[in-house]
Write a protein that holds these residues in place. Sequence first.
Motif, PDB file in Angstrom:
ATOM      1  N   GLY A  55      -1.071 -79.427  -2.994  1.00 17.97           N
ATOM      2  CA  GLY A  55      -2.190 -78.701  -3.593  1.00 17.97           C
ATOM      3  C   GLY A  55      -3.024 -77.985  -2.548  1.00 17.97           C
ATOM      4  O   GLY A  55      -3.477 -76.861  -2.765  1.00 17.97           O
ATOM      5  N   ARG A  56      -3.210 -78.618  -1.408  1.00 14.23           N
ATOM      6  CA  ARG A  56      -3.999 -77.998  -0.338  1.00 14.23           C
ATOM      7  C   ARG A  56      -3.280 -76.774   0.226  1.00 14.23           C
ATOM      8  O   ARG A  56      -3.880 -75.708   0.411  1.00 14.23           O
ATOM      9  CB  ARG A  56      -4.253 -79.030   0.765  1.00 14.23           C
ATOM     10  N   ILE A  57      -1.992 -76.933   0.504  1.00 18.32           N
ATOM     11  CA  ILE A  57      -1.216 -75.807   1.053  1.00 18.32           C
ATOM     12  C   ILE A  57      -1.167 -74.660   0.053  1.00 18.32           C
ATOM     13  O   ILE A  57      -1.381 -73.488   0.401  1.00 18.32           O
ATOM     14  CB  ILE A  57       0.206 -76.265   1.427  1.00 18.32           C
ATOM     15  N   TYR A  58      -0.877 -74.992  -1.207  1.00 16.95           N
ATOM     16  CA  TYR A  58      -0.769 -73.963  -2.242  1.00 16.95           C
ATOM     17  C   TYR A  58      -2.094 -73.226  -2.423  1.00 16.95           C
ATOM     18  O   TYR A  58      -2.128 -71.990  -2.485  1.00 16.95           O
ATOM     19  CB  TYR A  58      -0.331 -74.633  -3.550  1.00 16.95           C
ATOM     20  N   SER A  59      -3.178 -73.962  -2.508  1.00 21.03           N
ATOM     21  CA  SER A  59      -4.491 -73.349  -2.743  1.00 21.03           C
ATOM     22  C   SER A  59      -4.891 -72.394  -1.617  1.00 21.03           C
ATOM     23  O   SER A  59      -5.470 -71.337  -1.869  1.00 21.03           O
ATOM     24  CB  SER A  59      -5.554 -74.444  -2.900  1.00 21.03           C
ATOM     25  N   ASN A  60      -4.560 -72.761  -0.386  1.00 17.96           N
ATOM     26  CA  ASN A  60      -4.970 -71.960   0.759  1.00 17.96           C
ATOM     27  C   ASN A  60      -4.026 -70.799   1.064  1.00 17.96           C
ATOM     28  O   ASN A  60      -4.375 -69.918   1.850  1.00 17.96           O
ATOM     29  CB  ASN A  60      -5.081 -72.843   2.004  1.00 17.96           C
ATOM     30  N   ALA A  61      -2.812 -70.809   0.464  1.00 15.89           N
ATOM     31  CA  ALA A  61      -1.832 -69.776   0.820  1.00 15.89           C
ATOM     32  C   ALA A  61      -1.461 -68.847  -0.319  1.00 15.89           C
ATOM     33  O   ALA A  61      -1.007 -67.732  -0.075  1.00 15.89           O
ATOM     34  CB  ALA A  61      -0.557 -70.440   1.353  1.00 15.89           C
ATOM     35  N   VAL A  62      -1.655 -69.264  -1.577  1.00 16.88           N
ATOM     36  CA  VAL A  62      -1.102 -68.494  -2.685  1.00 16.88           C
ATOM     37  C   VAL A  62      -1.769 -67.132  -2.857  1.00 16.88           C
ATOM     38  O   VAL A  62      -1.154 -66.193  -3.384  1.00 16.88           O
ATOM     39  CB  VAL A  62      -1.199 -69.316  -3.996  1.00 16.88           C
ATOM     40  N   LEU A  63      -3.021 -66.978  -2.437  1.00 16.07           N
ATOM     41  CA  LEU A  63      -3.713 -65.690  -2.587  1.00 16.07           C
ATOM     42  C   LEU A  63      -3.574 -64.799  -1.351  1.00 16.07           C
ATOM     43  O   LEU A  63      -4.092 -63.677  -1.344  1.00 16.07           O
ATOM     44  CB  LEU A  63      -5.194 -65.923  -2.889  1.00 16.07           C
ATOM     45  N   ARG A  64      -2.897 -65.291  -0.333  1.00 13.13           N
ATOM     46  CA  ARG A  64      -2.710 -64.487   0.878  1.00 13.13           C
ATOM     47  C   ARG A  64      -1.419 -63.684   0.756  1.00 13.13           C
ATOM     48  O   ARG A  64      -0.326 -64.248   0.702  1.00 13.13           O
ATOM     49  CB  ARG A  64      -2.634 -65.388   2.108  1.00 13.13           C
ATOM     50  N   SER A  65      -1.523 -62.410   0.702  1.00 12.31           N
ATOM     51  CA  SER A  65      -0.358 -61.539   0.596  1.00 12.31           C
ATOM     52  C   SER A  65      -0.004 -60.975   1.962  1.00 12.31           C
ATOM     53  O   SER A  65      -0.743 -61.148   2.933  1.00 12.31           O
ATOM     54  CB  SER A  65      -0.628 -60.399  -0.387  1.00 12.31           C
ATOM     55  N   GLY A  66       1.120 -60.276   2.016  1.00 11.94           N
ATOM     56  CA  GLY A  66       1.555 -59.692   3.271  1.00 11.94           C
ATOM     57  C   GLY A  66       2.562 -60.568   3.970  1.00 11.94           C
ATOM     58  O   GLY A  66       3.549 -61.008   3.367  1.00 11.94           O
ATOM     59  N   GLY A  67       2.327 -60.841   5.246  1.00  7.84           N
ATOM     60  CA  GLY A  67       3.271 -61.627   6.034  1.00  7.84           C
ATOM     61  C   GLY A  67       3.253 -63.106   5.678  1.00  7.84           C
ATOM     62  O   GLY A  67       2.445 -63.572   4.873  1.00  7.84           O
ATOM     63  N   ARG A  68       4.136 -63.825   6.334  1.00  9.69           N
ATOM     64  CA  ARG A  68       4.258 -65.263   6.087  1.00  9.69           C
ATOM     65  C   ARG A  68       3.054 -66.005   6.634  1.00  9.69           C
ATOM     66  O   ARG A  68       2.616 -65.768   7.767  1.00  9.69           O
ATOM     67  CB  ARG A  68       5.542 -65.778   6.738  1.00  9.69           C
ATOM     68  N   VAL A  69       2.497 -66.885   5.828  1.00 12.25           N
ATOM     69  CA  VAL A  69       1.358 -67.717   6.244  1.00 12.25           C
ATOM     70  C   VAL A  69       1.888 -68.929   7.002  1.00 12.25           C
ATOM     71  O   VAL A  69       2.820 -69.593   6.559  1.00 12.25           O
ATOM     72  CB  VAL A  69       0.548 -68.186   5.015  1.00 12.25           C
ATOM     73  N   LYS A  70       1.299 -69.210   8.136  1.00 10.43           N
ATOM     74  CA  LYS A  70       1.716 -70.364   8.910  1.00 10.43           C
ATOM     75  C   LYS A  70       1.283 -71.655   8.202  1.00 10.43           C
ATOM     76  O   LYS A  70       0.195 -71.721   7.642  1.00 10.43           O
ATOM     77  CB  LYS A  70       1.126 -70.324  10.318  1.00 10.43           C
ATOM     78  N   LEU A  71       2.145 -72.627   8.260  1.00 10.55           N
ATOM     79  CA  LEU A  71       1.852 -73.905   7.617  1.00 10.55           C
ATOM     80  C   LEU A  71       0.584 -74.525   8.184  1.00 10.55           C
ATOM     81  O   LEU A  71      -0.220 -75.096   7.435  1.00 10.55           O
ATOM     82  CB  LEU A  71       3.039 -74.860   7.794  1.00 10.55           C
ATOM     83  N   LYS A  72       0.381 -74.416   9.468  1.00  5.66           N
ATOM     84  CA  LYS A  72      -0.816 -74.968  10.091  1.00  5.66           C
ATOM     85  C   LYS A  72      -2.081 -74.316   9.543  1.00  5.66           C
ATOM     86  O   LYS A  72      -3.070 -74.999   9.267  1.00  5.66           O
ATOM     87  CB  LYS A  72      -0.737 -74.779  11.603  1.00  5.66           C
ATOM     88  N   ASP A  73      -2.033 -72.982   9.357  1.00  5.28           N
ATOM     89  CA  ASP A  73      -3.179 -72.264   8.812  1.00  5.28           C
ATOM     90  C   ASP A  73      -3.459 -72.683   7.372  1.00  5.28           C
ATOM     91  O   ASP A  73      -4.626 -72.811   6.963  1.00  5.28           O
ATOM     92  CB  ASP A  73      -2.959 -70.764   8.883  1.00  5.28           C
ATOM     93  N   ALA A  74      -2.390 -72.884   6.600  1.00  6.05           N
ATOM     94  CA  ALA A  74      -2.573 -73.273   5.201  1.00  6.05           C
ATOM     95  C   ALA A  74      -3.173 -74.670   5.078  1.00  6.05           C
ATOM     96  O   ALA A  74      -3.909 -74.978   4.135  1.00  6.05           O
ATOM     97  CB  ALA A  74      -1.226 -73.210   4.460  1.00  6.05           C
ATOM     98  N   LEU A  75      -2.870 -75.523   6.043  1.00  9.57           N
ATOM     99  CA  LEU A  75      -3.398 -76.891   6.015  1.00  9.57           C
ATOM    100  C   LEU A  75      -4.846 -76.966   6.485  1.00  9.57           C
ATOM    101  O   LEU A  75      -5.633 -77.783   5.993  1.00  9.57           O
ATOM    102  CB  LEU A  75      -2.536 -77.797   6.891  1.00  9.57           C
ATOM    103  N   THR A  76      -5.209 -76.094   7.423  1.00  5.10           N
ATOM    104  CA  THR A  76      -6.549 -76.193   8.008  1.00  5.10           C
ATOM    105  C   THR A  76      -7.572 -75.259   7.368  1.00  5.10           C
ATOM    106  O   THR A  76      -8.768 -75.410   7.605  1.00  5.10           O
ATOM    107  CB  THR A  76      -6.479 -75.888   9.516  1.00  5.10           C
ATOM    108  N   ALA A  77      -7.106 -74.285   6.560  1.00  6.40           N
ATOM    109  CA  ALA A  77      -8.044 -73.344   5.950  1.00  6.40           C
ATOM    110  C   ALA A  77      -8.968 -74.069   5.005  1.00  6.40           C
ATOM    111  O   ALA A  77      -8.590 -75.033   4.345  1.00  6.40           O
ATOM    112  CB  ALA A  77      -7.283 -72.245   5.210  1.00  6.40           C
ATOM    113  N   SER A  78     -10.174 -73.598   4.910  1.00  6.86           N
ATOM    114  CA  SER A  78     -11.158 -74.248   4.029  1.00  6.86           C
ATOM    115  C   SER A  78     -11.039 -73.715   2.627  1.00  6.86           C
ATOM    116  O   SER A  78     -10.517 -72.646   2.403  1.00  6.86           O
ATOM    117  CB  SER A  78     -12.567 -73.989   4.565  1.00  6.86           C
TER     118      SER A  78
END
Length: 404
Positions: free
Chosen positions: A381-404
């Motif tokens: 849920g944390r990864i999905y919530s932080n990455a699903v609205l980011r378009s363009g290039g691939r989101v790094k897993l670390k960024d998806a985990l640490t994003a607020s």
Amino acid sequence: MNPRPTVVEISNGAAIRLIAGREITTRIRSKAFVWTTIALVAAVVLGGVLLNIVGSQSDSAQQVGVTPEAAGIAEQVVAIGAVTGTTIETQEVDSAEDAEALLEDGTLSAVVTGTDPLTVTVHTSLSDSLTPVFASLAQQEALSSAVTDLGGDPGEVGRAIAQAEADVTALEPEPEQDSAQVVAGFVAGILLFISLMTAGQLVAQGVVEEKSSRVVELLLATVRPWQLMAGKVLGIGVIGLTQVVLVVAAGTGTAAALGLVDTSSINLGATALWVIIWFVVGFTMYALALAALAALVSRQEDVGSVTAPIMTLMMIPYLVGVSIAPWDPTNPLVVWLSFVPFCAPMLMPMRIALGEVAPWEVAVSLGISLALIPVLVWLAGRIYSNAVLRSGGRVKLKDALTAS
């Protein structure tokens, strides 16, 4: 003064049901789902029918005729066949003309027309199963001739030789395996692998499809990200479960109707139920992981690169299951992996079908997998919530985990 508009907040349950209903309605109308389900059910039924045909042919007795001149060795032919693993039935043939007619129409596989020397007539060639029988019989007839010359009874000697067996003692005897249990374990592993992989890929592709088409932005205006992910997993899970239930029911019904398994050695109903239970557990784990990883990319072409670790993880228990478990269900690798989450959903049902697992082992394995699911829900849920609205290039897993 205009009244202030009322904002209706959708509850968590209602939001998840809404998304799940949308997935179910969309997928169940898909021609791909319908034809895939029909193909799987048909393959299981057809496989059962073919297995029954092959089994009936392999179990059928070899028909051997004996002329009046050779009628005395009929009992020896049957006894030697039993020793070599070939079921033989004999019948008397009145004449050589009758023997030829019965050989030509396939009623008889061979006809013994003489014993001194041993003479056998066949239509085209002697089958592989009968060749060692008549080779042994010829040797016994040669011995019988020698016994007769010495004044003994060749009939008694022949029967004694045919029934003689070595008393073998094994220091480490192999465990007895029931063929029905081996087949059931094999089928359970293959079915779960195909079903989990297919349903898991649907989840990953669905996430990226909504993200790339910007549909996800409209949906997230009404529901929360974790609700969207949970609804998607639930909806596709229901579709996958429906498919599995239909295939399992077809396989169980076919096996019961054709008598493919010995119900005294395997409980078809219990085995089928465990396959369904473990599919639900396995799908939940794999779907959550795949949905989270798929949210990291925005193109279908990139799905494979982010989901490859999970797909590889799925291959490990499958390969161990189909290559080791059916033949050695107590192998330490099979036993220990059947307790490991992500591996248990494929290996534990196989061990259950093979009858090589204690109830406490099933309970422990199921408990470990169920205990992991809440952790996966939070993490995915944390990864999905932080990455699903980011378009363009691939989101790094670390960024998806640490994003607020």
